[in-house]
Write a protein that holds these residues in place. Structure first.
Motif, PDB file in Angstrom:
ATOM      1  N   UNK A   1       6.475  -0.742   1.169  1.00 53.46           N
ATOM      2  CA  UNK A   1       7.882  -0.783   0.766  1.00 53.46           C
ATOM      3  C   UNK A   1       8.178  -2.021  -0.066  1.00 53.46           C
ATOM      4  N   UNK A   2       7.639  -3.164   0.327  1.00 57.32           N
ATOM      5  CA  UNK A   2       7.853  -4.396  -0.426  1.00 57.32           C
ATOM      6  C   UNK A   2       7.401  -4.224  -1.875  1.00 57.32           C
ATOM      7  N   UNK A   3       6.158  -3.752  -2.075  1.00 55.81           N
ATOM      8  CA  UNK A   3       5.640  -3.629  -3.438  1.00 55.81           C
ATOM      9  C   UNK A   3       6.377  -2.551  -4.232  1.00 55.81           C
TER      10      UNK A   3
ATOM     11  N   UNK B   1      -1.496   0.165  -9.847  1.00 50.89           N
ATOM     12  CA  UNK B   1      -1.787  -1.242  -9.547  1.00 50.89           C
ATOM     13  C   UNK B   1      -0.524  -1.882  -9.002  1.00 50.89           C
ATOM     14  N   UNK B   2      -0.547  -2.253  -7.754  1.00 52.97           N
ATOM     15  CA  UNK B   2      -1.623  -2.033  -6.781  1.00 52.97           C
ATOM     16  C   UNK B   2      -1.551  -0.622  -6.197  1.00 52.97           C
ATOM     17  N   UNK B   3      -2.704  -0.101  -5.814  1.00 54.67           N
ATOM     18  CA  UNK B   3      -2.717   1.231  -5.211  1.00 54.67           C
ATOM     19  C   UNK B   3      -2.304   1.136  -3.749  1.00 54.67           C
ATOM     20  N   UNK B   4      -1.800   2.236  -3.237  1.00 53.37           N
ATOM     21  CA  UNK B   4      -1.455   2.279  -1.817  1.00 53.37           C
ATOM     22  C   UNK B   4      -2.703   2.070  -0.970  1.00 53.37           C
ATOM     23  N   UNK B   5      -3.834   2.634  -1.405  1.00 56.33           N
ATOM     24  CA  UNK B   5      -5.079   2.478  -0.650  1.00 56.33           C
ATOM     25  C   UNK B   5      -5.480   1.004  -0.563  1.00 56.33           C
ATOM     26  N   UNK B   6      -5.355   0.270  -1.681  1.00 54.48           N
ATOM     27  CA  UNK B   6      -5.678  -1.158  -1.699  1.00 54.48           C
ATOM     28  C   UNK B   6      -4.752  -1.925  -0.756  1.00 54.48           C
ATOM     29  N   UNK B   7      -3.456  -1.648  -0.840  1.00 53.25           N
ATOM     30  CA  UNK B   7      -2.493  -2.357   0.005  1.00 53.25           C
ATOM     31  C   UNK B   7      -2.697  -2.011   1.478  1.00 53.25           C
ATOM     32  N   UNK B   8      -2.965  -0.746   1.763  1.00 53.25           N
ATOM     33  CA  UNK B   8      -3.209  -0.319   3.144  1.00 53.25           C
ATOM     34  C   UNK B   8      -4.459  -1.013   3.700  1.00 53.25           C
TER      35      UNK B   8
ATOM     36  N   UNK C   1      11.213  -7.717   7.220  1.00 48.51           N
ATOM     37  CA  UNK C   1      11.679  -7.744   5.841  1.00 48.51           C
ATOM     38  C   UNK C   1      10.900  -8.810   5.073  1.00 48.51           C
ATOM     39  N   UNK C   2      10.019  -8.376   4.178  1.00 48.53           N
ATOM     40  CA  UNK C   2       9.227  -9.325   3.413  1.00 48.53           C
ATOM     41  C   UNK C   2       9.958  -9.696   2.132  1.00 48.53           C
ATOM     42  N   UNK C   3      10.011 -10.997   1.841  1.00 49.38           N
ATOM     43  CA  UNK C   3      10.637 -11.504   0.633  1.00 49.38           C
ATOM     44  C   UNK C   3       9.606 -11.739  -0.458  1.00 49.38           C
ATOM     45  N   UNK C   4       8.378 -12.034  -0.052  1.00 50.08           N
ATOM     46  CA  UNK C   4       7.284 -12.310  -0.984  1.00 50.08           C
ATOM     47  C   UNK C   4       5.978 -11.970  -0.288  1.00 50.08           C
ATOM     48  N   UNK C   5       4.966 -11.654  -1.087  1.00 54.01           N
ATOM     49  CA  UNK C   5       3.673 -11.305  -0.491  1.00 54.01           C
ATOM     50  C   UNK C   5       2.553 -11.507  -1.507  1.00 54.01           C
TER      51      UNK C   5
ATOM     52  N   UNK D   1      -4.385 -12.053  -5.167  1.00 54.35           N
ATOM     53  CA  UNK D   1      -4.015 -10.840  -5.893  1.00 54.35           C
ATOM     54  C   UNK D   1      -2.543 -10.520  -5.635  1.00 54.35           C
ATOM     55  N   UNK D   2      -1.945  -9.833  -6.544  1.00 55.22           N
ATOM     56  CA  UNK D   2      -0.598  -9.253  -6.463  1.00 55.22           C
ATOM     57  C   UNK D   2       0.434 -10.160  -5.780  1.00 55.22           C
ATOM     58  N   UNK D   3       0.479 -11.394  -6.224  1.00 57.01           N
ATOM     59  CA  UNK D   3       1.491 -12.341  -5.741  1.00 57.01           C
ATOM     60  C   UNK D   3       2.834 -11.953  -6.345  1.00 57.01           C
ATOM     61  N   UNK D   4       3.831 -11.742  -5.494  1.00 51.69           N
ATOM     62  CA  UNK D   4       5.140 -11.321  -5.990  1.00 51.69           C
ATOM     63  C   UNK D   4       6.241 -11.730  -5.030  1.00 51.69           C
TER      64      UNK D   4
END
Length: 179
Positions: free
Chosen positions: A17-19, A40-47, A69-73, A102-105
């Protein structure tokens, strides 16, 4: 103050949900990360990253008692993009001695709160704890805001690499933090 922690395996839904929220909120803005849902990023990668304990997240101060509730990841692991092989790194380290961010946001509503800095500091601490010799990451050449952040956190600019993101036809800047 917000908390930096590893996302738990049972928080895969919150990570996804965050991404999703972040990609949607950034699209078409000056901070557009050019990421695509499940590309990018794929759900499989994030999972897989969440289940492996590789996702670091900042829990929003108003995240409530559940803290979901994530603000950043970001994702922190040893998987380097193939383009990392062309870099002029400052630390001579074997692949198993390096961790990669990876995928800093950060969600736009939390920009300017210092959460990305907290995440990077958490990644540095985690890399030290893991015994890594270097922490590496990459970004677009036009992502000047991120570059200033990385450099202010002690990352060394290791150069610009043309066509680093071939699927986007864009150059990348590679950074390294010596541990």
């Amino acid at each position: 103050m917000a908390t930096v922690r590893k996302a738990r395996a049972d928080e895969v839904g919150q990570v996804l949900d965050f991404y999703t929220r972040m990609i949607d909120a950034m699209r078409g803005t000056e901070f557009d990360v050019c990421w695509e849902h499940d590309v990018h990023p794929t759900q499989a990668f994030l999972r897989a990253s969440t289940e492996a304990g590789e996702v670091l997240a900042v829990v929003a101060p108003e995240g409530g008692a559940a803290g979901s509730c994530f603000a950043a990841a970001l994702v922190l692991n040893a998987e380097a993009d193939p383009g990392y092989g062309q870099a002029r790194w400052q630390v001579d380290a074997a692949p198993d001695e390096v961790l990669v961010v990876h995928v800093l946001a950060t969600l736009p509503e939390f920009h300017g709160c210092g959460f990305a800095r907290q995440l990077l500091e958490g990644a540095i601490a985690a890399a030290r704890e893991a015994g890594a010799r270097a922490l590496r990451l990459d970004t677009f050449t036009d992502n000047v805001r991120a570059q200033r952040l990385y450099e202010s956190c002690g990352f060394a600019n290791c150069g610009v690499y043309e066509d680093f993101y071939p699927h986007l036809g864009r150059a990348g800047v590679l950074y390294e933090f010596a541990l």
